[in-house]
Design an enzyme around this catalytic site. Structure first.
Site, PDB file in Angstrom:
ATOM      1  CG  ASP A 114       7.022  11.661  11.575  1.00  0.00           C
ATOM      2  OD1 ASP A 114       7.102  12.835  11.977  1.00  0.00           O
ATOM      3  OD2 ASP A 114       6.218  10.825  12.037  1.00  0.00           O
ATOM      4  CG  ASP A 157       5.272  10.651  18.775  1.00  0.00           C
ATOM      5  OD1 ASP A 157       5.167   9.413  18.850  1.00  0.00           O
ATOM      6  OD2 ASP A 157       4.896  11.417  19.666  1.00  0.00           O
ATOM      7  CE  LYS A 212       7.464  16.274   9.319  1.00  0.00           C
ATOM      8  NZ  LYS A 212       7.796  14.889   9.759  1.00  0.00           N
TER       9      LYS A 212
END
Length: 264
Positions: free
Chosen positions: A7, A9, A184
């Site tokens: 991932d 951020d 996601k």
């Protein structure tokens, strides 16, 4: 050899600010030759723009190492045979470019268009009533509704702003149609991501700061999961978030280099 779905951020950076140990972790992966992919639900940027942003925060990155929800949405439309007619795109540069590169015909909210087959929606910071009106009209007339990602809120430099999921809430309510979700924790983007790495899911670590997207998506894809406490999840709220989500990561780490130490 393990692979990694990372991932962005809250995991590698917080808005414009680098997260401690993130650059060191990427260097650790490269030194060991571990395959990895920058995996983001953000549909607003192109892979090139994502790589430039990572580089600006001190993290080595190139466009071919990035998979966005916009790219996954374009691949899904192609694979599902939904690329034969006009597509209404509610989104920004990243989504528009991904759809165009897949050869899709885009129509904007400014024109009436018969025969629209799909409405594809991501984050759109110029979203308007007119866009919603036309999207709802097309969907109620039979167009498929595809959502790049379900995130209701986006963390940015310590603040939260409305995300693609917040826009989707209005379209879904008015159209009375639930979208196909790409990002996601959807298995759709996870299938594309694991295929890109070329590894079995059980060989891959899904790494992130969001239990409901990163960890849930990884767990449902049968990947191993590692939660880092550098974003939405932190030391003070992690147990509460795990309890609320009903998903427990395999590892919980203060930062990425702690994860490196545990994997070895």
């Amino acid at each position: 050899m393990p692979g990694f779905l990372l991932d962005l951020d809250g995991t590698l950076y917080n808005g414009d600010r680098p997260i401690p140990y993130a650059a060191e972790f990427i260097g650790w992966l490269r030194e060991r030759g571990y395959p990895f992919l920058y995996l983001t639900n953000n549909s607003s940027r192109t892979p090139e723009q994502v790589a430039l942003h990572l580089t600006a925060t001190g993290i080595e990155a190139s466009a071919h190492e990035v998979l966005t929800s916009a790219q996954a949405a374009a691949m899904y439309l192609k694979d599902a045979g939904l690329d034969s007619g006009p597509v209404m795109c509610i989104g920004e540069t990243g989504l528009q470019q991904a759809l165009q590169e897949m050869g899709l015909e885009l129509v904007g909210e400014e024109a009436e268009q018969r025969g629209v087959t799909v409405v594809v929606q991501g984050i759109d910071r110029t979203f308007s009533y007119e866009k919603m009106f036309k999207a709802v009209r097309y969907i109620r007339a039979g167009a498929k509704y595809v959502l790049t990602n379900p995130d209701h809120l986006l963390p940015w430099n310590g603040e939260l702003s409305p995300g693609a999921g917040s826009i989707s809430a209005s379209i879904e309510r008015a159209s009375e149609t639930a979208p196909v979700i790409i990002g996601k924790p959807s298995p759709i983007i996870m299938r594309y991501a694991t295929a890109r790495l070329g590894l079995a899911p059980e060989e891959i670590w899904a790494v992130g700061d969001n239990i409901n997207t990163d960890i849930r998506g990884g767990a449902e894809a049968k990947c191993r999961t590692a939660l880092v406490l550098t974003g939405l999840a932190n030391e003070s709220n992690v147990e509460e978030q795990i309890a609320r989500a009903g998903v427990r990561p395999e590892l919980v780490c203060l930062h990425l280099m702690e994860l490196a130490g545990q994997i070895g």
